[in-house]
Write a protein that holds these residues in place. Structure first.
Motif, PDB file in Angstrom:
ATOM      1  N   ILE B 210       0.846  -1.199   0.000  1.00 10.31           N
ATOM      2  CA  ILE B 210       0.000   0.000   0.000  1.00 10.31           C
ATOM      3  C   ILE B 210       0.878   1.243   0.000  1.00 10.31           C
ATOM      4  N   LEU B 214       1.247   4.143  -2.935  1.00  8.69           N
ATOM      5  CA  LEU B 214       1.010   5.554  -2.639  1.00  8.69           C
ATOM      6  C   LEU B 214       2.261   6.388  -2.875  1.00  8.69           C
ATOM      7  N   GLU B 218       2.711   9.685  -5.155  1.00 11.05           N
ATOM      8  CA  GLU B 218       3.062  10.987  -4.579  1.00 11.05           C
ATOM      9  C   GLU B 218       4.321  11.556  -5.192  1.00 11.05           C
ATOM     10  N   SER B 221       4.355  11.707  -9.725  1.00  4.12           N
ATOM     11  CA  SER B 221       3.432  12.398 -10.626  1.00  4.12           C
ATOM     12  C   SER B 221       2.756  13.605 -10.001  1.00  4.12           C
ATOM     13  N   MET B 222       2.405  14.540 -10.854  1.00  5.29           N
ATOM     14  CA  MET B 222       1.640  15.698 -10.416  1.00  5.29           C
ATOM     15  C   MET B 222       0.153  15.348 -10.375  1.00  5.29           C
ATOM     16  N   PHE B 223      -0.263  14.591 -11.348  1.00  7.13           N
ATOM     17  CA  PHE B 223      -1.626  14.058 -11.331  1.00  7.13           C
ATOM     18  C   PHE B 223      -1.535  12.626 -11.809  1.00  7.13           C
ATOM     19  N   PHE B 224      -2.468  11.803 -11.371  1.00  7.35           N
ATOM     20  CA  PHE B 224      -2.330  10.404 -11.755  1.00  7.35           C
ATOM     21  C   PHE B 224      -3.656   9.823 -12.224  1.00  7.35           C
ATOM     22  N   LEU B 225      -3.534   8.860 -13.114  1.00  5.31           N
ATOM     23  CA  LEU B 225      -4.703   8.176 -13.634  1.00  5.31           C
ATOM     24  C   LEU B 225      -5.166   7.132 -12.634  1.00  5.31           C
ATOM     25  N   ALA B 226      -6.476   6.991 -12.496  1.00  3.92           N
ATOM     26  CA  ALA B 226      -7.003   5.969 -11.602  1.00  3.92           C
ATOM     27  C   ALA B 226      -6.518   4.585 -12.047  1.00  3.92           C
ATOM     28  N   TYR B 229      -3.214   3.644 -10.568  1.00  2.00           N
ATOM     29  CA  TYR B 229      -3.367   3.303  -9.162  1.00  2.00           C
ATOM     30  C   TYR B 229      -3.626   1.807  -9.024  1.00  2.00           C
ATOM     31  N   TRP B 230      -4.516   1.324  -9.866  1.00  2.00           N
ATOM     32  CA  TRP B 230      -4.855  -0.079  -9.905  1.00  2.00           C
ATOM     33  C   TRP B 230      -3.660  -0.941 -10.206  1.00  2.00           C
ATOM     34  N   PHE B 233      -1.099  -1.067  -7.456  1.00  2.00           N
ATOM     35  CA  PHE B 233      -1.499  -1.911  -6.347  1.00  2.00           C
ATOM     36  C   PHE B 233      -1.303  -3.392  -6.651  1.00  2.00           C
ATOM     37  N   LEU B 234      -1.748  -3.791  -7.855  1.00  2.00           N
ATOM     38  CA  LEU B 234      -1.674  -5.205  -8.206  1.00  2.00           C
ATOM     39  C   LEU B 234      -0.232  -5.675  -8.202  1.00  2.00           C
ATOM     40  N   ILE B 469       3.421  11.721   2.372  1.00  2.00           N
ATOM     41  CA  ILE B 469       2.653  11.233   3.513  1.00  2.00           C
ATOM     42  C   ILE B 469       2.750   9.724   3.603  1.00  2.00           C
ATOM     43  N   SER B 470       3.018   9.119   2.452  1.00  2.00           N
ATOM     44  CA  SER B 470       2.964   7.659   2.426  1.00  2.00           C
ATOM     45  C   SER B 470       4.050   7.011   3.281  1.00  2.00           C
TER      46      SER B 470
END
Lengths: 515, 515
Positions: B210, B214, B218, B221-226, B229-230, B233-234, B469-470
């Motif tokens: 996790i 994260l 953080e 990237s400045m913005f990230f695609l959902a 994220y997937w 995680f996988l 934060i992660s």
């Protein structure tokens, strides 16, 4: 020199007021207080319910009437209040927030009126013990609070703009620039604040700041700004902190702990041979989650058709809600059918009993535990615990799918949690019966921990329904244990894979039906 | 009918091969195996170091030579190897990944040659016990593996494209379309795969899926695609799983647990009165983190100037590395100055001792614990443990800032962890000495848990240096305890606020200097 210091101080003060973090912390604080208040009232309502029920123990018919009427009255009040004060308060809130974030701003959705309507009717619905949750509505509450606070803060900034123009002539340009930036931010904040509101809502329901921040990102946006991530975390952390601080101040708890703190063993959380079972649970939960969404979709469509036809049931907001309330409270009536599904336990009590550290049963018979009222509910003279749990799962499954179609504020998260936890407990107790000696690893005997199965079941069924990974994180924060990270993540990912290939998420289904 | 089934099967097979999740799991597997192998060799190297050191116990000069020469040789080999095979392997890897994600593709940065250079020289550097970490380089390793696997998979898809064209004539169009989609995906995958590689790298270093996912979002990237994220995680989950599975298969551990599993009490993790101290620690760590970045920046600039001047030290890659290695190993020489800073403990040993469940000291004197070699290192006949810890913190602080400027593969995460943990342990032991009776809450006595302070210190100092934060989440996953979520998050957020307003993050500083 002194003037320079004062102007410097002024600048700092304006920055301080206009600063995001004040806003974010205020937001966390407000939502946490609301969430705590709702919890207190819900507890009062359910206690009163049991008090009336016990008062009427002279005759079973009286008891039945007391049990059903109480729920019915609360339900009718909630449905009436929600539909009369502001009918934007009905439903979950997550699909609506999602729609708003895609750019379709819903009218009157983020007003004070809606907030009042939502919070009060939600409290009554939860008090009536319908199997619905509080997290969806709280995502909405969080968003409304974010919107209202935003207005309030921009008002504040506006005053400061005038003030600073008058007072600080020296470097007023800089200050004005700052204030303008703040105002500009406030305007563009609309979308961002929705995401933050969502994070705070979840965090204040489950005391799960990390899970809340992640859930908001997963559910509400296709892509997200790193800046939002930050804001979500700050606000959710403060919210979660206040939410757990309030019970300590009220002397209900000793210190800040997890909401459903567990104490599974830390030295040997699980055996490698248990992993295939966890994975299988993930797969089953994936199918279960997809089926839940399917069932919910079917019922919703049916309800929508009836509404269009203006059939008798749907002519006003009360009938349908009342009917479902009577049906469900009849089935959960403890001396009646409720005895086969631990009807007298609230959602909270059931969760506590499922997450219990101990193995309940010995060959299907629940053992006697001193002073434990929750586990006693799972004791039945004739029927063994496996049947009770199975009945519980099946009944709650359709009850939850039915309840969340009512025109009241309701979330699907918590009832799904409960069903998943029951499923996990069933598997865990089954394994504990099959392998009473546990695992022998290098001479140490480690028994199976059925509570951990409940945690994994809850996380993966919710993951299957909502199509998110963060349910796993929320689960860890709720139970205060992280030793099951890998099994939780594995089964959550498997559940996601299965259910995503079968059905859209429950939120997308809701959006499609409401269109 | 049979032909239809075969073609259906074929389609499924192609989908299966082209599917993302095979790629993501393979990536996790490869990086986990690499990470585990590096760990095994580093353990071998450090054991050998101690073996040679103990062998030479006839004379202190011999011992000193053994202690220093061993490190020096490994260091020189590492520096030579990294600079001769591929000098892209030097440095952390996170700043470079970040630069690549911003669109500036660095040349030869994601080649097999770089991978070999990085892994082998990293192993030697870590074996030489320089205070540097493995996570930065592993982010790089993860990215390289992602890039290489991507090529490999697209090759595979290419073969399948031809095959399917030949074999399945019936619905070849559909299959070809599928394959083309796969290929297209492979092309656009470049950026996404870097983020995933970063997540896997972190996950396989700390067994923190996790936190890894994260952190990658953080930092990179400045913005990230959902979608990313997937994937993160996988891949991170599977990588972390394999990374923790390998020790179990090698019979080093009984089951999958956290990397530095702790067993602090679960019923009363901390008292409310401890929260201000945690918050103060966060603030101090924020300043500390900013100072570390400042120090690192100054040293880096100095080194860069010397390189530009082609001064004697910088003329080849060996001198500077060798000098620093000799300096650091001289200072940590256990019978020498090392006795005041537990010189004989490796980074891993120190972390284990800092995260220990017990309170070490009684008024500054470390108690005798049976069979605990790590705590014995903190026992000194003349000097009390507070001084030892302070010396440790100060020395490690500049040593780490110095070490990560060397032209070798090195990360700053782990040394910062160690320093933060030492700081936390210092505070915790201090409080335990000040309040030996602990807290009396409703008649229960709860002692202070200094280990928890170490956890919080480590998380917040790292947060201050990396501006993330992660780190808090990574810390929870590393220690296997989540009961300190709120204190950790609060101090991490405070550390971030302070250090972000003072200095850019260490990665941004590195990017600026290298420009």
């Amino acid at each position: 020199k002194c003037g320079a210091w004062i102007s410097h101080f002024q600048k700092l003060f304006v920055l301080f007021i206009g600063a995001d973090w004040i806003y974010l912390m205020l937001l966390g604080f407000v939502v946490a207080v609301l969430s705590f208040t709702v919890d207190v009232f819900v507890d009062l309502f359910t206690e009163a319910h049991r008090w009336i029920y016990n008062l009427a123990d002279s005759h079973v018919v009286l008891q039945y009437l007391a049990w059903v009427t109480y729920s019915l009255l609360l339900m009718c009040f909630a449905a009436g209040f929600a539909n009369i004060v502001s009918n934007k308060a009905t439903g979950s809130g997550i699909p609506e927030t999602k729609t708003s974030l895609r750019g379709v701003m819903l009218k009157e959705y983020f007003t004070f009126r809606t907030l009042v309507s939502k919070v009060i009717s939600l409290t009554c619905v939860l008090g009536s013990e319908l199997p619905v949750g509080k997290e969806g509505p709280f995502v909405h509450v969080g968003s409304v609070c974010a919107a209202l606070l935003c207005k309030f803060m921009s008002l504040f900034s506006g005053i400061y703009k005038v003030l600073t123009n008058v007072i600080i002539l020296k470097d007023s340009q800089f200050v004005v620039y700052l204030v303008l930036v703040c105002l500009e931010q406030n305007k563009n904040r609309n979308e961002e604040m929705l995401t933050v509101g969502c994070a705070v809502g979840i965090s204040c329901c489950f005391a799960a700041p990390i899970g809340g921040a992640l859930f908001s990102l997963e559910v509400t946006s296709m892509f997200f700004l790193a800046r939002n991530y930050w804001r979500g975390f700050l606000s959710a952390t403060f919210g979660g902190f206040i939410f757990r601080l309030l019970p300590v101040w009220n002397r209900k708890e000793e210190t800040l702990t997890a909401l459903y703190a567990t104490k599974y063993r830390l030295d040997f959380p699980f055996d490698l041979r248990e992993l295939p079972i966890f994975a299988a649970m993930g797969i089953v939960c994936g199918f279960g989650g997809a089926f839940f969404v399917y069932l919910y979709g079917k019922i919703s469509l049916f309800v929508k058709k009836q509404q269009a036809k203006k059939s008798f049931l749907m002519r006003n907001c009360f009938f349908y809600s009342a009917l479902v309330s009577v049906l469900i409270s009849t089935l959960t009536f403890p001396p009646g059918f409720g005895q086969f599904m631990a009807g007298r336990l609230t959602k909270k009590d059931s969760l506590i009993s499922f997450f219990d550290n101990r193995t309940w049963s010995n060959h299907g018979i629940v053992a006697d535990f001193a002073n434990d009222d929750y586990l006693a509910a799972w004791k039945h003279p004739q029927v063994n615990v496996f049947i009770l749990l199975s009945v519980f799962i099946i009944m709650k499954f359709w009850m939850s799918a039915l309840s969340i179609t009512l025109p009241i504020p309701c979330g699907s998260f918590v009832p799904i949690f409960v069903i998943g936890a029951a499923f996990g407990r069933l598997v865990g107790e089954g394994l504990a019966t099959l392998f009473p000696d546990g695992f022998n690893v290098d001479g140490h005997i480690y028994h199976i921990v059925p509570g951990a199965y409940a945690v994994i079941g809850a996380a993966s069924l919710t993951a299957g329904v909502t199509h998110t990974i963060s349910t796993g994180v929320i689960m860890m924060e709720m139970t205060g244990q992280i030793s099951y990270t890998l099994p939780i993540l594995i089964s959550v990912i498997l559940a996601n894979m299965i259910s995503q290939s079968l059905q859209p998420s429950i939120y997308d289904t809701a959006i499609r039906i409401k269109k």
